[in-house]
Design an enzyme around this catalytic site. Structure first.
Site, short mmCIF file in Angstrom:
data_model
loop_
_atom_site.label_atom_id
_atom_site.label_comp_id
_atom_site.label_asym_id
_atom_site.label_seq_id
_atom_site.Cartn_x
_atom_site.Cartn_y
_atom_site.Cartn_z
N THR A 372 -20.14 35.26 20.23
CA THR A 372 -20.99 34.66 21.27
C THR A 372 -21.34 35.68 22.35
OG1 THR A 372 -19.96 32.51 20.86
CG2 THR A 372 -21.20 32.78 22.91
N SER A 688 -6.55 34.99 -5.65
CA SER A 688 -6.13 36.35 -5.31
C SER A 688 -4.62 36.51 -5.27
CB SER A 688 -6.72 36.76 -3.96
OG SER A 688 -6.24 35.92 -2.93
N LYS A 731 -7.72 41.51 4.79
CA LYS A 731 -6.38 41.62 4.21
C LYS A 731 -5.74 42.96 4.57
CE LYS A 731 -7.46 38.56 0.31
NZ LYS A 731 -7.70 38.44 -1.14
#
Length: 802
Positions: A372, A688, A731
């Site tokens: 934002t 995954s 990750k």
């Protein structure tokens, strides 16, 4: 004009047997009643002249033909008529004869005689069949009462005629008088004339009177209502005219007229588009004919306020200084290179081609990553106005397109409202939380946004309230989302997605020093010399008190410390405070998040995986254990269907390749297996974790511990292939925050390392694999001589290090 008059007494018994017959058109004469007549035909005038020369008695018979043009035939005349005495006769200059006749008695035509220019007939007198009884008296009383009401409601009848009706004693005469007075058709009056029985005549006249009375009462009700409305409106008009005159005397102007002139001037000065100008003029024309107190007046004036206050042609000039814009973006935000580069490219295109259409950017990423605030910086860099709409939870399509003016309290949608507030038709428009737009029976706002966010359509955006097209093509739309899966495909296709992932530890330290600490210091009334943070303290706050991809919790913890320091300074306990690692506990309490990596990987059957969440990456620990049993597999930890299938596939691969892995081929006949993923209250799903599950099971069944600093991710197949997965950057950053030094990734994800910051790549060793056997060799290597496959993998990993 000549006039002759001769009143005389007449006895109906002496009525001549032969009478000259004067046809009547649209009129009926009753006995004892007086009727004025006009005679124009030559034969009728001759009839009157001869009657006046004799006894003045004539017979009046109704003609069934309504026209007076041609002489009627005998068969066209009624069989029952009334003998009459000519009371007065006068001739006018245009050869007309005016008569005043009085009825004498009823007669019936027996036959017509020949030999005269006018009709002569042999007649017989009809006497009333009258029998006075209670029913006749009741009929007379009712008729008198009803007739009085008719006289009351009929302004054309003199009031004295009601009193005269009361004085009549003969029932037949009363019926004749009332029938001759009321507004009945000639056919109805002729029917009354032909009734000889007085009682039947009274009933027939009563029926006619009742019908006439219903009409008069209904008319009276309508007149009274209309008169009341007219009196009210006339009174209001009179008062308004008086007020207008008073204001003119005082030198004041009529507010309504002034308002109309103001709107007219606004419409002319605004230079509206043709369609909008016609709609505004039409509404102004309606407004000029309304009274200010009416509800429609407010509706029309509000519409004119909106249509004349919108920036149809007003634009702000873009700042096309590329260097200045780049400096503003760098000053406001640390990192975020891709979004910054995209904005600079947009400015460059605008500089080379000013009429180019603006892009529809979508900033996607975890909360707190600056989506934002980046929109505000873009507006500042472009020199445009900034408007923001939060779409979270919006379910009503009217929020976007507005309500139609037929609804009470209707207003334009949020798009048009924000354009009006901006005061220009090219602001930077941020649609926040576009992934949280809902839909229900009130419509689908995301479908309404399709037109707004399509550069090929939004040049003619139609708001239901305005009902005219507004050009949104100059607006730069920016949307934000945490996840893209919930955005409808058609809407996502219209946007250019820029992913904002989480920050590294070093980036968070720099952002805290450059932005967060100065802002919180100022908000808590502290000066720079009164509070200072060491880099070690900031790192300790990030690692021990926050677990996020963004920066919101970090700023909250900094605010907590600033409040504590402000309290000390306000109480006079300190003048300046330096926050070090050892001081954090005093302000924030005990550490909240600790690294469980070392504790969890010291035993066989525990592997560390990597998971993606909407708030960034996370470590995922897979635990496996075996117990005596037979062919049992238990999965816990709120696993989704895809994750359960990955566990089943891992078990099948191990059973099929048990000999190659050094595992007893009959292990599944002797043991039950249990796979658990901690944080069991949190739902987990996705493919995954397949590599991690297979490694944890292999570690358990071979009784080999997995390397302490290793994490992995990837999808597996029954053939032992390792397939690519998503969210690599998130990750890797999660692993870096947790102190992981080695990561195993699918070989197909090698390209995704381009998004990982260079300093992170330097601190982590990456291994790219294609087969599960390579994963297991890397997971269990402990310094012994490696196999050829392991040596080849080592060479690959060295080439991947930066």
């Amino acid at each position: 004009m000549t006039e002759q008059q001769s009143p005389m007494e007449f006895d109906s018994e002496k009525l001549p047997e032969v009478l000259p017959i004067l046809p009547l058109f649209d009129a009926t004469l009753f006995p004892k009643m007086v009727l004025p007549l006009v005679v124009m035909q030559g034969e009728s005038v001759k009839l009157v002249d001869e009657a006046m020369a004799k006894d003045r008695i004539i017979g009046l018979v109704v003609s069934k033909k309504p026209s007076q043009g041609a002489k009627p035939a005998p068969e066209d005349l009624a069989k029952v008529g009334t003998s009459a005495l000519i009371l007065k006769m006068a001739k006018t200059e245009d050869n007309r004869t005016q008569l005043l006749v009085q009825g004498l008695s009823r007669f019936r035509v027996k036959s017509f005689l020949d030999g005269k220019a006018y009709f002569k007939a042999q007649v017989e007198v009809i006497k009333d069949v009258e029998k006075k009884d209670n029913e006749v008296e009741a009929l007379m009383a009712n008729l008198i009462s009803q007739f009085a009401r008719i006289v009351e409601l009929s302004p054309g009848l003199p009031q004295e005629i009601a009193a005269m009706a009361k004085s009549i004693q003969e029932a037949g005469t009363l019926a004749d008088m009332v029938a001759s007075t009321i507004n009945a058709t000639p056919e109805e009056k002729q029917r009354v004339l032909e009734i000889e029985d007085v009682k039947r005549r009274l009933k027939e006249v009563t029926r006619l009177v009742n019908h006439q009375l219903e009409i008069l009462e209904l008319g009276h009700k309508i007149r009274t209502q209309v008169k009341g409305d007219m009196d009210k409106s006339q009174r209001e008009y009179y008062l308004r005219q008086q007020l207008k005159a008073i204001k003119e005397e005082l030198g004041e102007k009529d507010e309504t007229a002034v308002e109309i002139e103001e709107y007219k001037a606004k419409i002319e000065a605004k230079n509206l588009p043709e369609e909008a100008r016609k709609e505004a003029e039409r509404e102004l024309d309606r407004l000029s004919r309304m009274h200010p107190s009416s509800a429609e007046y407010t509706v029309a004036s509000t519409y004119l306020d909106w249509i004349t206050s919108l920036p149809w042609h007003e634009s702000t000039e873009d700042n096309l200084d590329i260097k200045k814009a780049r400096k503003i973006l760098d000053d406001d935000h640390f990192g975020l290179e891709k979004p910054k580069r995209r904005i600079i490219e947009y400015l460059a295109v605008r500089k080379l081609k000013p009429e180019s259409k603006g892009p529809i950017l979508c900033f996607a990423g975890p909360p707190g990553t600056g989506k934002t605030s980046l929109g505000q910086s873009i507006a500042r860099a472009l020199g445009r106005k900034f408007q923001r709409i939060s779409l979270g939870g919006v379910r009503d399509e009217a929020e976007i397109r507005g309500h139609r003016r037929t609804y009470v309290g209707a207003l334009p949608g949020r798009i048009i409202q924000s354009i009006r507030r901006a005061g220009s038709n090219n602001p930077v428009f941020m649609l926040d939380e576009i992934d949280k737009v809902g839909s229900d029976f009130r419509g689908d706002p995301s479908s309404a946004l399709l037109e707004v966010l399509d550069p090929e359509q939004n040049f003619s955006f139609s708001d239901h309230y305005l009902d005219v097209a507004f050009d949104l093509s100059k607006v730069m739309f920016i949307t934000t989302a945490n996840i893209l899966d919930t955005i409808p495909p058609a809407l996502r296709d219209r946007m250019e997605v820029l992913t904002l992932v989480g920050y590294t530890l070093d980036e968070k330290v720099k952002i805290a020093n450059r932005y967060l600490i100065p802002r919180q210091r100022e908000e808590h009334g502290l000066k720079a010399k009164q509070i200072a943070f060491t880099n070690g303290a900031i790192r300790h706050i990030i690692a021990g008190y926050t677990r996020e991809a963004g920066l919101r919790n970090l700023e909250r913890e900094v605010a907590n410390i600033c409040r504590g320091v402000a309290a000390q300074i306000a109480e006079g306990k300190a003048k300046a405070v330096s926050i070090a690692v050892d001081d954090i506990h005093t302000y924030l309490g005990p550490i909240r998040f600790t690294s469980e990596t070392k504790a969890r990987v010291t035993t066989p059957g525990v592997a560390t995986g990597l998971a993606w969440t909407p708030t960034g990456g996370e470590l995922l620990f897979i635990e496996a254990t075996a117990m005596k049993g037979k062919k049992g597999l238990t999965l816990t930890g709120q696993l989704g269907d895809v994750m359960k299938e990955s566990a089943t596939a891992a078990l099948s691969f191990i059973r099929a390749n048990a000999a190659a892995l050094g595992i007893d081929e009959d292990f599944y006949e002797k043991y039950d297996l249990h796979i658990h993923v901690p944080a069991g209250a949190i739902p987990k799903d996705g493919p995954s974790a397949g590599v991690t599950m297979l490694t944890a099971l292999s570690s358990l069944l071979t009784n080999k511990a997995i390397r302490k600093d290793l994490a992995m991710t990837g999808e597996i197949t029954l053939r032992g292939q390792v397939l690519p997965v998503g969210g690599i950057k998130e990750k890797v950053l999660a692993a870096h925050r947790a102190g992981i030094k080695t990561i195993i990734l699918p070989d197909w994800n090698r390209k995704d390392l381009e998004d990982v910051p260079p300093n992170v790549q330097k601190e982590i060793r990456f291994h790219f694999v294609e087969k599960m056997l390579d994963v297991l060799q890397l997971a269990f290597e402990n310094g012994r001589r490696r196999s050829g496959t392991a040596r080849r993998q080592k060479r690959k990993s060295r080439s991947a290090r930066n």
